[in-house]
Design an enzyme around this catalytic site. Structure first.
Site, PDB file in Angstrom:
ATOM      1  CG  LEU A 164      -1.865  -1.195   1.344  1.00 20.50           C
ATOM      2  CD1 LEU A 164      -2.790  -1.040   2.543  1.00 20.50           C
ATOM      3  CD2 LEU A 164      -2.679  -1.391   0.076  1.00 20.50           C
ATOM      4  CB  SER A 221       4.045   2.211   4.284  1.00 23.64           C
ATOM      5  OG  SER A 221       5.018   1.224   3.980  1.00 23.64           O
ATOM      6  CG  ASP A 255       4.004   3.179  -5.292  1.00 22.71           C
ATOM      7  OD1 ASP A 255       3.070   2.827  -6.036  1.00 22.71           O
ATOM      8  OD2 ASP A 255       4.867   2.394  -4.878  1.00 22.71           O
TER       9      ASP A 255
END
Length: 387
Positions: free
Chosen positions: A122, A124, A169
């Site tokens: 995800l 981080s 991202d």
């Protein structure tokens, strides 16, 4: 509440009134390993986030505190170098990018922590990079645009974490919009938002709970294999600057020269770019079942051609596919562990989670963690500094 915890921790360790910044993690609905190949991705920012409390401290030192690890780290800003403490490398990498642009970074204090599950795919790390970059940009009045901050965060990961990631991202963390996914052209950095109806389906993440140690090294290997493919194609087609420019016909024509492995890597990327574009048309048409079929195609390509899946992820996708209300499922992220992303009808989410936990336990004897997420906006300031 997380914001209160981070603010309180800052006040316990430092004295000033901090700027409070929220940096979300991300999901990627489709378009995996396409970003560093100049292709398309379709991410969204989610409500799993890292919060930062940051204030200038009138010294030449950055004093960092990881709330989640309960660890302090101090660095002289004149001597920012990669070190042994990995979480600090992400932050130091961001500082180095400001310095390279001729922006003096004075001493600052920073407390950060959040609820983005580590190792779940995800992003981080991108949330950490983008949160500090955004906070420093605000505190220093550097007036850098969000896209520039995304590039800086990406370079921080390249140079200080050693992962040659694409820009997806960091982009998703900074450019998220509530109830929308965003298609990013990773070559031109043009982007377009597409509405995502969270009343028609929910995003449920199933965390395999594994993170195989070869993930980072294999990621870099895949990137090299794609570059090898481009080098071969360019000898015949000078216009092919990245796999974004390649066609399946060109790959098939030179399959022997590419070799089996490089051919399959390149074929996956070319097909995945086509899936992203098709998926966006399905969103416009409101056709979630068709969107889901693109997701299943993506997973099959990642499993068979790109070879970045693993048994745990494959079990999760296979278990999800026949369940009522499931539109689509696939592995998400770099691979070799992390999460699957599942699009599930709202009235079936509870039954879906129950069935998936049972299937994972039965197939592999493993406990399954799941997360329901909503799509939110990108990095922003929660509480302005009054110092």
């Amino acid at each position: 509440m997380l914001s209160n915890q981070i603010t309180t921790a800052f006040q316990q360790h430092f004295s000033a009134s901090p700027l409070l910044v929220r940096a979300p993690g991300r999901v990627n609905l489709i378009g995996e390993h396409t970003d560093y190949n100049g292709g398309f991705v379709l991410p969204a920012a989610i409500d799993k986030e890292i919060l930062f409390a940051v204030a200038l401290n009138n010294t030449s030192t950055a004093r960092l505190y990881s709330f989640d690890n309960d660890e302090h780290y101090t660095v002289e800003l004149a001597e920012v170098e990669r070190g042994e403490t990995q979480w600090a490398n992400y932050l130091k990498g961001v500082v180095a990018q400001f310095q390279r642009r001729g922006i003096t970074v004075p001493g600052f204090d920073c407390v950060f922590g959040g609820n983005v599950p580590m190792g779940a795919g995800l992003s981080s790390s991108a949330a950490v990079e983008c949160g500090l970059a955004f906070a420093l940009n605000e505190l220093l009045s550097a007036d850098l645009k969000r896209m520039e901050l995304a590039r800086m965060a990406q370079l921080a990961e390249h140079e200080f974490a050693g992962v040659q990631c694409g820009i997806m991202d960091q982009f998703a963390s900074l450019f998220g919009r509530p109830n929308h996914v965003v298609r990013l052209d990773c070559r031109s950095l043009d982007y377009e938002y597409f509405p995502f109806d969270t009343t028609a389906c929910h995003i449920v993440l199933c965390n395999s709970g594994v993170k195989h140690s070869l993930a980072s090294s294999e990621y870099n290997t895949r990137r090299q294999e794609c570059e090898q493919g481009v080098a071969v194609l360019r000898q015949h087609y000078p216009q092919v600057q990245s796999l974004r420019d390649a066609t399946l016909d060109q790959l098939q024509e030179h399959q022997a020269e590419l070799g089996d492995v490089v051919y399959r890597r390149c074929r996956y990327v070319v097909e995945e770019n086509a899936r992203v574009e098709a998926a966006c048309q399905h969103l416009i048409a409101g056709d979630l079942p068709a969107f889901g079929q693109e997701m299943y195609g993506s997973h099959a390509g990642l499993r068979d051609d790109y070879e970045v899946s693993c048994r745990e992820l494959d079990v999760l996708v296979a278990a999800a596919q026949p369940l009522p209300g499931v539109f689509g499922a696939r592995m998400m992220g770099g691979g070799f562990g992390g999460c699957t992303i599942n699009l599930v009808a709202p009235d079936q989410v509870e039954a879906f989670v129950t069935a998936m936990k049972a299937a994972y336990q039965q197939e592999l004897g493993l406990h399954l963690e799941t997360y329901q997420t909503t799509i939110v906006g990108g990095v922003d300031v929660l509480v302005p500094s009054v110092a």
